[in-house]
Design an enzyme around this catalytic site. Structure first.
Site, PDB file in Angstrom:
ATOM      1  N   LYS A  80       0.802  -1.230   0.000  1.00  0.00           N
ATOM      2  CA  LYS A  80       0.000   0.000   0.000  1.00  0.00           C
ATOM      3  C   LYS A  80       0.838   1.285   0.000  1.00  0.00           C
ATOM      4  O   LYS A  80       0.469   2.255  -0.661  1.00  0.00           O
ATOM      5  CB  LYS A  80      -0.920   0.020   1.221  1.00  0.00           C
ATOM      6  N   ASP A 116     -10.126   3.196   2.388  1.00  0.00           N
ATOM      7  CA  ASP A 116     -10.209   2.668   3.757  1.00  0.00           C
ATOM      8  C   ASP A 116     -10.929   3.627   4.716  1.00  0.00           C
ATOM      9  O   ASP A 116     -11.684   3.182   5.592  1.00  0.00           O
ATOM     10  CB  ASP A 116      -8.810   2.372   4.310  1.00  0.00           C
TER      11      ASP A 116
END
Ligand code: ATR
Length: 287
Positions: A80, A116
């Site tokens: 990520k 997220d």
């Protein structure tokens, strides 16, 4: 497997799939279960799969993915952060969170974002619709990657105050620098601070299957407080059980996974898929 085999394997998958999650390890990801159901429900052709990519192979893999016919991909550990530099463009949300979890592939370019924070906030909105973050005080435990998305989501939703506590205080301080207004307090003070908060969030790995429990005496917490745990395996963590026993409303962590996926699907395919009770049940049964 040697490097050439790996590259061939990534290329074969990137040409066979519509979307995927990349990571390492990745075999146990639940994202295919979620996205393949939605592809079918929305009548969209194609398959969402997993592509195992070693960290050292990520730059070369991005070149393959860039040139592939895929619509997009999700990223999980350990990719990520690296994707911030490897995407051709990264939006402000991913930059603020310091990580890319959703990439769109368009015209040979990779566009990175992060869903997220949306996933975290949408899970709260769905699980506790009457909870309004405006002006409230939140206690956030943990200062890893997940905490960054939580801080971003809460600040964007207008939370009044955030107290950030982490076993390693220096990490909380470094994180607070990126989120002005966040106050760092001692990990040891977590019990004493509970009485003043309306939202308690566990972003640490404590309570996860195979990890020690988060030992926190909720004696001082107000029954009006909302308690949520990012850990979703087990679904009902001991933190949530203790909070429920105190009369607090609780929200489990599974929804964050589902709603970050929902946003990614919408970005790629232009439709917001349904989060049904059956989908949640299927996921719960898979834990
Ligand atoms: P993620 O990206 O999912 O947030 P991470 O970056 O590995 O995962 O962060 C894990 C978090 O759990 C950290 O805040 C970590 O605290 P440290 O920064 O002090 O390591 C926290 N954590 C893990 N084990 C812990 C333990 N036994 N006690 C307290 N905190 C713990």
């Amino acid at each position: 497997m040697n490097t050439l085999d790996e590259t061939d394997d990534i290329s074969a998958k990137a040409h066979a799939l519509t979307a995927a999650v990349i990571g390492h390890p990745i075999a146990h990801s639940r994202s295919p279960m979620i996205h393949n159901r939605w592809l079918a429900e929305e009548g969209l052709a194609g398959q969402y799969g997993v592509i195992d990519i070693l960290p050292a192979a990520l730059p070369a893999a991005c070149d393959i993915l860039r040139q592939s016919p895929m619509t997009g991909f999700n990223a999980t550990l350990p990719h990520k952060e690296m994707l911030l530099d490897l995407c051709d463009e990264v939006d402000a949300t991913a930059r603020a969170i310091g990580a890319v979890n959703t990439v769109s592939v368009r015209d040979g370019r990779l566009y990175g974002t992060n869903t997220d924070a949306f996933g975290f906030m949408e899970n709260l909105r769905q699980g506790a619709p009457e909870f309004d973050p405006a002006g409230k005080t939140a206690l956030v435990l943990g200062a890893g990657g997940a905490a960054r998305a939580v801080l971003f989501g809460l600040q964007a939703a207008g939370i009044g105050q955030i107290l950030l506590l982490n076993r390693t205080r220096s990490k909380a301080e470094a994180l607070a620098e990126a989120f002005p207004g966040v106050q760092v307090a001692e990990w040891a003070a977590r019990q004493a601070l509970l009485k003043d908060v309306q939202l308690l969030v566990n972003t640490t790995s404590l309570g996860m299957c195979g990890q020690p429990d988060l030992e926190l005496d909720l004696g001082g917490v107000s029954p009006e407080a909302l308690v949520t745990d990012l850990v979703y395996n087990p679904l009902q963590t001991s933190l949530l059980n203790h909070a429920a026993a105190k009369g607090c409303q609780t929200v489990t962590g599974l929804g964050m996974l589902v709603y970050q996926a929902q946003k990614a699907f919408e970005i790629w395919f232009g439709v917001r898929p349904a989060v049904t009770d059956e989908l949640i049940k299927t996921l719960e049964d898979s834990l």
